[in-house]
Write an enzyme that holds these catalytic residues in place. Structure first.
Site, PDB file in Angstrom:
ATOM      1  N   SER A 149      -2.738 -10.418  -9.608  1.00 39.33           N
ATOM      2  CA  SER A 149      -3.336  -9.875  -8.382  1.00 39.33           C
ATOM      3  C   SER A 149      -4.728  -9.348  -8.678  1.00 39.33           C
ATOM      4  CB  SER A 149      -2.465  -8.722  -7.870  1.00 39.33           C
ATOM      5  OG  SER A 149      -3.099  -8.063  -6.799  1.00 39.33           O
ATOM      6  N   TYR A 162       1.972  -0.728  -9.381  1.00 38.32           N
ATOM      7  CA  TYR A 162       1.790  -2.152  -9.081  1.00 38.32           C
ATOM      8  C   TYR A 162       0.526  -2.701  -9.742  1.00 38.32           C
ATOM      9  CZ  TYR A 162       1.004  -6.461  -6.503  1.00 38.32           C
ATOM     10  OH  TYR A 162       0.763  -7.781  -6.177  1.00 38.32           O
TER      11      TYR A 162
END
Ligand code: NAP
Length: 275
Positions: A149, A162
């Protein structure tokens, strides 16, 4: 790396194939692949994706494996399924993942830990288990595509764990890529920015805030674009790809910015969004 990965006739194992980017990987591989093994926890959603793929291309071999990749048992079941079906995979797409949106201090410990179990431990151990199983040669390299990501490039308040898991994914993928060059396995990390899937809904806590923050609209690209760009990166043997113009521009900016300045920018955004 002399060649990129050849998509036609590939046999792919896709984790997190029951929705979002995983289902889209299946959709874009279906017209050219030989076989797909779709893995996720929800059997009904997996079956739906399987039916959609067979409607797209009836001669495609599509299999489902209902498993929780975060557990030892789930990963063992996935490997057993590969053996039982006699599949000879040459592509592993480590896509299953989750986020947890909100402050670290108020987070539920099970969900905080789940992000490490799925995004880090499962991805890393599946790479380890599949390396000897991938069919690779100098003429026809195999590939591992790890879904990371843009959040891996930035310390993300309200997505702290995350972001850190995705920093692991990008760094791990780049190191693994070097180690696997001589085994003719291409390793590529794809680092999407905000993409409309079920990710935001699943990352949201009960009664919690949305993950949609200021500045995201400029970076948002559809899952079809993310997956198309990721598959092109595999074909070109690229190490790391940031799909979308906005994302590809801000990613190097985040990397080059002095860390203190980056923290200042993120702190201002955090205060604005939480005021
Ligand atoms: N959407 C974004 O904005 C965005 C941006 C950057 C990176 N990503 C990354 O993209 C990847 C795919 O996410 P998405 O956006 O497509 O979200 P999504 O629609 O929520 O899909 C997540 C997929 O992962 C599967 N999954 C979750 N936990 C699992 C487990 N323990 N075992 C097996 N499968 C599991 C889910 O299936 P089941 O629930 O059926 O198990 C689902 O198929 C993730 O790694 C995510 O971090 C997303």
């Amino acid at each position: 790396m002399p060649h990129g990965f050849t998509l036609p006739d590939c046999t792919a194992v896709i984790t997190g194939a029951s929705s979002g980017l995983g289902a889209e990987f299946a959709r874009q591989l279906a017209p050219q692949g030989r076989a797909l093994l779709l893995a996720a926890r929800r059997s009904d959603a997996l079956e739906e994706v399987k039916m959609e793929m067979l409607a797209l291309r009836p001669c495609l071999a599509v299999h489902c494996c209902v498993c929780d990749v975060a557990s030892e048992a789930g990963r063992a079941h996935l490997l057993e399924t590969v053996e039982t079906l006699g599949l000879k995979p040459n592509l592993l797409i480590n896509n299953a993942g989750m986020g947890d949106y909100g402050s670290f201090a108020s987070g539920d410990t099970a969900r905080l830990r789940a992000q490490i179990d799925i995004n880090v431990t499962a991805l890393m151990l599946l790479c380890h288990a599949f390396i000897p199983r991938l069919q690779a040669s100098s003429e026809a390299p195999a590939a591992i595509l790890n879904v990371s990501s843009l959040a891996g490039n930035v310390p993300m308040p309200d997505l702290a764990v995350y972001g850190a898991t995705k920093a692991f994914v990008t760094s791990f993928s780049e190191a693994l890529r070097i180690e696997l060059l001589d085994r003719h396995i291409i390793v590529t990390a794809v680092c999407p920015g905000p993409t409309p899937t079920n990710f935001g809904k699943n990352a949201r806590r009960p009664d919690g805030e949305d993950t949609n923050r200021s500045g995201q609209d400029l970076l948002r690209v559809p899952p079809q674009f993310v997956v198309g760009r990721a598959l092109r990166a595999l074909q070109q043997g690229e190490a790391c790809v940031f799909p979308g113009l906005g994302v590809s521009l801000v990613a190097p900016l985040f990397r080059m910015m002095p860390r203190a300045l980056l923290r200042r920018v993120l702190e201002r955004r955090y205060r604005k969004d939480n005021s």
